[in-house]
Structures are given as C-alpha cells and as structure tokens.
Design a protein around this motif. Structure first.
Motif, PDB file in Angstrom:
ATOM      1  N   TYR A  85      70.420 -30.596  37.041  1.00  0.00           N
ATOM      2  CA  TYR A  85      71.523 -31.285  36.293  1.00  0.00           C
ATOM      3  C   TYR A  85      71.378 -31.422  34.929  1.00  0.00           C
ATOM      4  O   TYR A  85      70.051 -32.109  34.532  1.00  0.00           O
ATOM      5  N   PRO A  86      72.058 -30.930  34.128  1.00  0.00           N
ATOM      6  CA  PRO A  86      71.902 -31.079  32.600  1.00  0.00           C
ATOM      7  C   PRO A  86      72.233 -32.649  32.125  1.00  0.00           C
ATOM      8  O   PRO A  86      73.630 -32.792  32.290  1.00  0.00           O
ATOM      9  N   VAL A  87      71.542 -33.453  32.003  1.00  0.00           N
ATOM     10  CA  VAL A  87      71.705 -34.695  31.747  1.00  0.00           C
ATOM     11  C   VAL A  87      72.587 -35.216  30.502  1.00  0.00           C
ATOM     12  O   VAL A  87      73.280 -36.125  30.598  1.00  0.00           O
ATOM     13  N   LYS A  88      72.782 -34.053  29.763  1.00  0.00           N
ATOM     14  CA  LYS A  88      73.828 -34.501  28.405  1.00  0.00           C
ATOM     15  C   LYS A  88      75.170 -34.741  28.988  1.00  0.00           C
ATOM     16  O   LYS A  88      76.032 -35.232  28.070  1.00  0.00           O
ATOM     17  N   CYS A  89      75.591 -34.288  30.259  1.00  0.00           N
ATOM     18  CA  CYS A  89      76.693 -34.329  30.879  1.00  0.00           C
ATOM     19  C   CYS A  89      77.233 -35.783  30.936  1.00  0.00           C
ATOM     20  O   CYS A  89      78.332 -36.408  30.825  1.00  0.00           O
ATOM     21  N   ASN A  90      76.410 -36.468  31.331  1.00  0.00           N
ATOM     22  CA  ASN A  90      76.457 -37.926  31.731  1.00  0.00           C
ATOM     23  C   ASN A  90      74.893 -38.471  31.928  1.00  0.00           C
ATOM     24  O   ASN A  90      74.550 -38.323  32.881  1.00  0.00           O
TER      25      ASN A  90
ATOM     26  N   CYS B  41      63.337 -27.839  30.095  1.00  0.00           N
ATOM     27  CA  CYS B  41      63.326 -28.484  28.772  1.00  0.00           C
ATOM     28  C   CYS B  41      63.775 -27.449  27.583  1.00  0.00           C
ATOM     29  O   CYS B  41      63.304 -26.475  27.224  1.00  0.00           O
ATOM     30  N   ASN B  42      65.227 -27.643  27.323  1.00  0.00           N
ATOM     31  CA  ASN B  42      65.962 -26.981  26.557  1.00  0.00           C
ATOM     32  C   ASN B  42      66.216 -27.676  25.238  1.00  0.00           C
ATOM     33  O   ASN B  42      65.653 -28.643  24.825  1.00  0.00           O
ATOM     34  N   GLY B  43      66.913 -27.047  24.260  1.00  0.00           N
ATOM     35  CA  GLY B  43      67.047 -27.823  22.860  1.00  0.00           C
ATOM     36  C   GLY B  43      66.183 -27.478  21.963  1.00  0.00           C
ATOM     37  O   GLY B  43      65.073 -26.889  22.155  1.00  0.00           O
TER      38      GLY B  43
ATOM     39  N   VAL C 261      62.427 -18.161  28.427  1.00  0.00           N
ATOM     40  CA  VAL C 261      62.848 -17.724  27.175  1.00  0.00           C
ATOM     41  C   VAL C 261      64.642 -17.861  27.262  1.00  0.00           C
ATOM     42  O   VAL C 261      64.887 -17.541  28.261  1.00  0.00           O
ATOM     43  N   ARG C 262      65.008 -18.367  26.386  1.00  0.00           N
ATOM     44  CA  ARG C 262      66.675 -18.203  26.369  1.00  0.00           C
ATOM     45  C   ARG C 262      66.988 -16.997  25.595  1.00  0.00           C
ATOM     46  O   ARG C 262      66.618 -16.757  24.689  1.00  0.00           O
ATOM     47  N   ALA C 263      67.646 -16.176  26.542  1.00  0.00           N
ATOM     48  CA  ALA C 263      68.076 -15.008  26.124  1.00  0.00           C
ATOM     49  C   ALA C 263      69.555 -15.224  25.287  1.00  0.00           C
ATOM     50  O   ALA C 263      70.606 -15.713  25.870  1.00  0.00           O
TER      51      ALA C 263
ATOM     52  N   GLY D 155      78.500 -20.347  28.129  1.00  0.00           N
ATOM     53  CA  GLY D 155      79.312 -21.238  27.616  1.00  0.00           C
ATOM     54  C   GLY D 155      80.087 -22.069  28.914  1.00  0.00           C
ATOM     55  O   GLY D 155      79.960 -21.718  29.888  1.00  0.00           O
ATOM     56  N   SER D 156      80.578 -23.150  28.671  1.00  0.00           N
ATOM     57  CA  SER D 156      81.439 -24.085  29.378  1.00  0.00           C
ATOM     58  C   SER D 156      82.367 -23.519  29.951  1.00  0.00           C
ATOM     59  O   SER D 156      82.920 -22.547  29.476  1.00  0.00           O
ATOM     60  N   GLN D 157      83.047 -23.859  31.205  1.00  0.00           N
ATOM     61  CA  GLN D 157      84.262 -23.543  31.773  1.00  0.00           C
ATOM     62  C   GLN D 157      84.430 -21.959  31.744  1.00  0.00           C
ATOM     63  O   GLN D 157      85.555 -21.480  31.167  1.00  0.00           O
TER      64      GLN D 157
ATOM     65  N   SER E  33      74.625 -26.411  36.095  1.00  0.00           N
ATOM     66  CA  SER E  33      75.917 -26.884  36.079  1.00  0.00           C
ATOM     67  C   SER E  33      76.119 -28.482  35.954  1.00  0.00           C
ATOM     68  O   SER E  33      75.702 -29.035  36.681  1.00  0.00           O
ATOM     69  N   GLY E  34      76.602 -28.870  35.122  1.00  0.00           N
ATOM     70  CA  GLY E  34      76.963 -30.187  34.556  1.00  0.00           C
ATOM     71  C   GLY E  34      78.467 -30.794  34.933  1.00  0.00           C
ATOM     72  O   GLY E  34      78.608 -31.400  35.888  1.00  0.00           O
ATOM     73  N   ARG E  35      79.364 -29.907  34.260  1.00  0.00           N
ATOM     74  CA  ARG E  35      80.850 -30.631  34.318  1.00  0.00           C
ATOM     75  C   ARG E  35      81.204 -30.606  35.941  1.00  0.00           C
ATOM     76  O   ARG E  35      82.035 -31.486  36.351  1.00  0.00           O
ATOM     77  N   ALA E  36      80.713 -29.601  36.554  1.00  0.00           N
ATOM     78  CA  ALA E  36      81.105 -29.391  37.945  1.00  0.00           C
ATOM     79  C   ALA E  36      80.589 -30.330  38.840  1.00  0.00           C
ATOM     80  O   ALA E  36      81.065 -30.482  39.966  1.00  0.00           O
TER      81      ALA E  36
ATOM     82  N   ALA F  97      82.449 -36.072  32.792  1.00  0.00           N
ATOM     83  CA  ALA F  97      81.360 -35.395  32.230  1.00  0.00           C
ATOM     84  C   ALA F  97      81.745 -35.455  30.539  1.00  0.00           C
ATOM     85  O   ALA F  97      83.042 -35.250  30.318  1.00  0.00           O
ATOM     86  N   TYR F  98      80.645 -35.525  30.027  1.00  0.00           N
ATOM     87  CA  TYR F  98      80.701 -35.596  28.535  1.00  0.00           C
ATOM     88  C   TYR F  98      81.618 -36.750  27.728  1.00  0.00           C
ATOM     89  O   TYR F  98      81.015 -37.181  26.744  1.00  0.00           O
ATOM     90  N   GLU F  99      82.426 -37.439  28.390  1.00  0.00           N
ATOM     91  CA  GLU F  99      83.446 -38.286  27.641  1.00  0.00           C
ATOM     92  C   GLU F  99      82.578 -39.357  27.302  1.00  0.00           C
ATOM     93  O   GLU F  99      82.723 -40.108  26.207  1.00  0.00           O
TER      94      GLU F  99
HETATM   95  N1  PLP Z   1      73.163 -25.857  30.054  1.00  0.00           N
HETATM   96  C1  PLP Z   1      73.131 -25.462  28.694  1.00  0.00           C
HETATM   97  C2  PLP Z   1      72.221 -24.983  27.926  1.00  0.00           C
HETATM   98  C3  PLP Z   1      74.339 -25.854  28.066  1.00  0.00           C
HETATM   99  O1  PLP Z   1      74.547 -25.949  26.648  1.00  0.00           O
HETATM  100  C4  PLP Z   1      75.528 -26.722  28.727  1.00  0.00           C
HETATM  101  C5  PLP Z   1      76.565 -27.489  28.302  1.00  0.00           C
HETATM  102  O2  PLP Z   1      77.127 -26.582  27.195  1.00  0.00           O
HETATM  103  C6  PLP Z   1      75.183 -26.838  30.147  1.00  0.00           C
HETATM  104  C7  PLP Z   1      73.995 -26.313  30.719  1.00  0.00           C
HETATM  105  C8  PLP Z   1      76.314 -27.611  30.990  1.00  0.00           C
HETATM  106  O3  PLP Z   1      77.472 -26.830  30.974  1.00  0.00           O
HETATM  107  P1  PLP Z   1      78.630 -27.123  32.147  1.00  0.00           P
HETATM  108  O4  PLP Z   1      78.845 -28.609  32.065  1.00  0.00           O
HETATM  109  O5  PLP Z   1      79.753 -26.401  31.670  1.00  0.00           O
HETATM  110  O6  PLP Z   1      78.238 -26.822  33.479  1.00  0.00           O
END
Ligand code: PLP
Length: 630
Positions: free
Chosen positions: A97-102, A148-150, A198-200, A251-253, A339-342, A527-529
């Motif tokens: 779960y990408p924690v950036k979503c919430n 660990c991304n970013g 690696v992120r391609a 990309g999202s969506q 998947s975050g949003r989903a 998600a995200y808001e």
């Molecule tokens: N992983 C990465 C690297 C992202 O940049 C993002 C969001 O843009 C996500 C996962 C989560 O994407 P989503 O919320 O569309 O599933």
C-alpha cells in the motif's frame, strides 16, 4: 438512488435504505441486511451531545469504515489469487500500500493488520513516510515488502538500510541513477547487504490526466541506457545479486486493460533482460494506477472512470507477465502492485451540512407601487417599459425579454449616475424577475452554502477538477425539487462546486426545511484528499470517527472519535501563539470594559475562550445555542 447513480459508483458498499438514507454495506456483497449501517444514524450519534453516548462533534465529519477497507484489500488479493490460480501462474501476488494515498495512522495500521495473512506490505516515498512504514511493519508479516521509492539522500538510504537490519523486507528502488553510488557506499559503511530495485521509464504512455509520470519524458525512473549502467556498476562491485526487483508506474487511473497490458508486457521484457544480464530478479512491481469508477459509467474514455473490474485488472497483469516470461523461458516473478486509490477510496465518507440556500424570492413589484415606479422612470426607460407591456399583451416572449433586459440596463446606469433611487431600482429588478420567471428564463439553480472548505477537504476538485460523487445522505425517499451548486465558507470564488459526475453543472437537491438539518456526503474520497488539503482561510481538517459494524442495537460502534483542529490548532501552525493571543485580548478587554457589568464581561471572556477552542467551522443549530448559553 438512480438520480445520483449510486448503484453505478457505490456498489457493493453504498445504497439507499427503506428510510431514504444512504446506508453502508461494510463487507460489500457479503453484508447481511441487519449489518447495514445508516450514515444519518452515525451523524446523529456523533454530533448530538445529548444522545446516549453522543460526542457532540462538530461538522464537517469524516466517517472512516475499517470494514470497508478490509473488504477492498481482500477483494484485491482475491482477484490476483484467482488470476494466478486460473492461469496456472507459478508465483504469487504480494501487494504493498503506497502510504502517500492516506498516511493516517489508523488507516496504515489497519492495512498492515488486515493484510498480514497475505504478506501485504507498504510503499514509502519520503523520509517521514518511511519512518511510519517501518514502525507499522514491525507489527506486520515478516515477509511483507517495504518498498522505498522517491527521491533519496544519504539519510533516506541510511534509514532504508537500517530497516533491513531490523529484518524488514526492504527494497531500495533506484529512481535516479545517482542514488546507486550512495546505496553502494552506505551499505558497505553499515555492512548491510541491500536488496535493490530499479524503476524503469517505460515507453508506454498513459494519455489521461495522470499519465504525465509515464513515457520516456516521465519525471521518474531510469532509461534503458541508465539501467544498463546500473547493472554494469553493480557487477563491478560484485553486487549484481542485490538487484532483485523491477518497478514501473504508468500513472494513476489507468483507463483500460489494453494500456495496462501494453505497459506490463514492456516491463516484463525488461525484467527478462535483467535476468539474462545476471541479476537475481524475483519481483515485478507494477506500481499503482488501478482505477476507480467515480461516476459509475464504466468508461475507459474519461479520467474519472475505468472500463474494467478488479478481476479484469488482475487477470490482465498476470496474463501479460506470464506470456512474456513463458516465451523467454524465465521463471515467473512474484507480482507486486502499489495500488493506493483502489484500496482506500471507498473507506471514508466526508459528511458536511448545507446551512442555507440562496433564496429564490418570489418576484414582486407591488411593495413599491407600480404607478410610482413607472412615473419615476426616465423617459427612455418608460418607453422600454411600454414596449415590454405591449409585447407581453401580444405574447411576443422574445421581445419581452429583450425590453426587460434593456430596461434593467438603463435603470442600472441611471442608478450609477445618481438619478434613480434604490426603491425604483428594486422595483425594476422585480419587474424583470417576474418577466423572466413567467417566461421560464429565470435561473432555477440555487447556491447552497455548505459548512466546509473545499480547499481543505476536496482539494483535488479545486486543483485538478477531479469529480467525486456528492449525494444527500437522507431524504432520498423524496424527489429533490431544486437544483443547486455548493459554495463553501472560504472567502474565495474558487471555493465552490459547480461540476458534478455525469457532466452536470448542478446537483438535484431538496429544499432546506425550517430548522431541519441537511447533510450531504462526498464519497470515494479516501485517497489523497486529506494530505493534499490546505489551510486556506485557516479552516482545518474535519472531525474524524472510526465506525465498525457491530451486532449491537445500532449495527455499528464508534471506536474512535477525534474533533477536527480547533482555531488554536490552526493558528499555531501559522506560528501564532493562541495562549498569548488570549492573554493580550483579555488584558485589552479588562481595560476597555470597565463600565460593563461583571456578568456581561464574564460572558464575553468565555465566548472568546470558546472561539479559540472550537473548530473554525460554523456552529449550526441546536449546538450553537447550547454552546452560547453554556
Ligand atoms: N506508486 C507510485 C510510484 C506512485 O507514484 C503512485 C501514485 O501516483 C502510486 C503508487 C499509487 O497510485 P494509485 O493511487 O493510482 O494506485
């Protein structure tokens, strides 16, 4: 329900019950009738200080539903398990779960707990996200990934290596080529053998709003040449076995499975090449992008809908990886997704109140007398009025509207010059309103004022035009007789919602009733808001409650309730010191209020105190009179 397309975007979690209220099926399709939760009952329980166990929370309110979160997570896992099984895929799916979503503590802790049976992990994109992910995963499955991304600096990479020392299944994903030297040097310094990904940068490009991170010119990731240099360098330092994961994010969506298949197949080829070049590859991480159908249209043509189900998504991913690997005789990798949003969108509902609506005053000219009105008009305006009357008698509607418009404009100009009084201007407005209404040309759309900040709670609407379903959570057994747009509390013309799902520019709404409350829900906004929302006009976040299904009398229990930030809290964020401010104002009051009675002074001082402690939002209805007399 049909008017608001609830069956389209809400199934299987949201529907309308026999009382005309929106109800939640917390376990999706597996929910039994007696387990359904009425959203209005939650609002009444948590906002009324007098109800049994009432909490007196101020609106707006986020209702979090951990059961829905669990259901979403399990549905995602089952969709992949099914695809793996039915296609004879020889490895498993293991998501993060990408924690950036919430990043809310309880959301992340719930996901780790609910997902621990199937080794669900977390993805972090910054140092604070990594810190929270590390501490949450200490309670999760030991196999769960910590991706660990970013953008990374020495501190970020040192933290990630530390996580590995703590036996967390950590993968450092290189987003920039320069990160490699840091990883090599720091891992030697701390004697930790890292697992590297690696992120391609894929060539496949998603053309929708969220596609700007994809394609060769995307912001993140390594080009083919850079990936080859990374492989060479790792080989030189005898660390090629550390390279185990290939990541990409389209990309999202993602709108369609055909685009998804395209991207996954391209990435699977890179994966196979990395195996051929000697890396000890284990995992293909397909990023996020699993979309949400915000308008229920199941369309792959729009940014707010998607043309596939969870099952279709999983089947497309598994098939694309399998076909490429089989063709190249490469062992099937573990499939990871981010998947975050989903996962989190459905689990929270934002509830807010419409406190007033712009009145549609019944047009009238009688109050100032028609004779006086006509008499007092300048000559040209009197001629317009005469032409307007003639056209009305003859039934020439277009001509009527033309002269009404001309009359109004002429009178406004006269008013600006000082030759027309306010009463006459009001009478002209009345005449023109009568004409417009009689000819059906009056604007029937009202403005509903909502006790909310769009900048704080629905920032994606303001920032990127993202639409969310918005629906009254009660009175759905009555046909709405109005249409309205929503205008928020901020002093900003952008603080309004005038676009709705289905391409509508107004929302069907009910007439506000006397002192009755009118609650609206914004759905699919989990998600995200919350993290993106700002403090415009110093409106802070909503109150938050966590509500779980229960077999008790109410079918739900509130397991946690947190009031939103008070005026003091938001002032503090801007470096003000509320305690000092209070003292300054109190001191000034003592100087200025010498002549007033002691009781009046005390009442004013306690109202000042309340102003610091209450939330910045309007205190409406019963609770306002209650707090003022307290
Ligand atoms: N992983 C990465 C690297 C992202 O940049 C993002 C969001 O843009 C996500 C996962 C989560 O994407 P989503 O919320 O569309 O599933």
């Amino acid at each position: 329900a049909a008017l608001y397309k609830i069956d389209g975007w809400g199934a299987p979690y949201f529907s309308v019950n026999a009382s005309g209220n929106v109800s939640v099926r917390p376990f999706g399709a597996a929910t039994l009738a007696h387990q359904e939760i009425d959203l209005l009952k939650i609002v009444r329980k948590v906002s009324d200080p007098k109800s049994s166990g009432g909490l007196g929370l101020q609106m707006p309110l986020i209702v979090r539903l951990p059961d829905v979160l669990k259901s979403r997570l399990e549905s995602l896992q089952s969709a992949f398990d099914l695809a793996v099984q039915s296609q004879g895929y020889k490895a498993h799916y293991q998501g993060v779960y990408p924690v950036k979503c919430n990043q809310d503590r309880f959301v992340v802790e719930d996901i780790v707990r609910f997902g621990s049976a199937f080794r669900f992990g977390l993805e972090a994109g910054s140092k604070p996200e990594l810190l929270l992910a590390m501490s949450c995963l200490c309670k999760g499955s030991p196999d769960a990934y910590l991706i660990c991304n970013g953008f990374k600096d020495v501190e970020y990479i040192s933290l990630a290596l530390f996580a590995r020392k703590l036996s967390l299944n950590t993968v450092i994903v290189l987003e920039q080529e320069e990160e490699l030297d840091l990883v090599i040097n720091l891992s030697k310094k701390f004697s930790v053998r890292p697992v590297i990904g690696v992120r391609a940068k894929l060539r496949t490009k998603h053309s929708g709003h969220f596609g700007s991170t994809s394609g060769e010119k995307g912001k993140f990731g390594l080009t083919t040449t850079q990936i080859l240099r990374v492989v060479r360098k790792l080989k030189e330092v005898d660390m090629l076995d550390c390279l185990q994961l290939l990541h990409f994010h389209i990309g999202s969506q993602i709108p369609s499975t055909s685009l998804l298949t395209d991207g996954v197949s391209e990435a699977a080829q890179i994966y196979c090449e990395l195996v051929r070049l000697g890396a000890h590859m284990q995992v293909i991480d397909i990023g996020g992008g699993l979309g949400i159908d915000y308008d229920g249209s199941k369309s792959s043509e729009s940014d707010i809908s998607v043309g596939y189900s969870l099952e279709d998504y999983a089947a497309a991913v598994v098939q694309a990886v399998r076909l490429v690997c089989d063709r190249r005789c490469i062992k099937h990798p573990i499939i990871c997704s981010e998947s975050g949003r989903a996962i989190v969108s459905h689990h929270s509902v934002l509830i807010f109140e419409a406190v007033s609506a712009s009145a549609y005053e019944s047009p009238s000219i009688t109050s100032f007398g028609l004779e006086n009105f006509v008499e007092g008009l300048p000559v040209e305006a009197r001629a317009d009025y005469g032409n307007l009357s003639d056209a009305a008698i003859k039934g020439e509607y277009e001509t009527c509207l033309f002269y009404a418009d001309q009359l109004k404009q002429r009178c406004v100009n006269q008013f600006k010059e000082g030759s027309l009084g306010m009463e006459q201007l009001a009478a002209v407005d009345g005449v023109c309103d009568v004409v417009s209404k009689a000819l059906g040309a009056a604007d029937p759309v009202r403005t509903y004022h909502v006790n909310l900040s769009i900048f704080t709670s629905i920032p994606d609407f303001w920032g990127i035009g993202q639409l969310f379903p918005i629906v009254p959570i009660h009175r759905l057994d009555q046909r709405p007789s109005m249409r309205g747009i929503l205008s928020d509390l901020t002093c900003d013309s952008d603080g309004k919602i005038d676009k709705f799902i289905g391409g509508e520019s107004s929302l069907p709404l009910h007439e506000l009733e006397g002192d009755g409350r009118y609650y609206l829900g914004m759905f699919l906004g989990g998600a995200y808001e919350e993290a993106i929302g700002g403090l415009h006009n110093l409106f802070g976040g909503p109150s938050v409650v966590r509500v779980s299904q229960s077999d008790g009398p109410h079918s739900f229990v509130v397991t946690r309730a947190v009031p939103g930030p008070s005026c003091s809290d938001v002032l503090r964020i801007m470096q003000h010191e509320p305690e000092l401010m209070f003292e300054t104002l109190k001191h000034r009051a003592e100087e200025c209020m010498d002549g007033s009675s002691i009781a009046a002074n005390a009442a004013l001082a306690s109202s000042l105190d309340r102003s610091f402690h209450n939330m910045p939002y309007l205190v409406v209805g019963a609770s306002s009179s209650c707090s003022l007399t307290a």
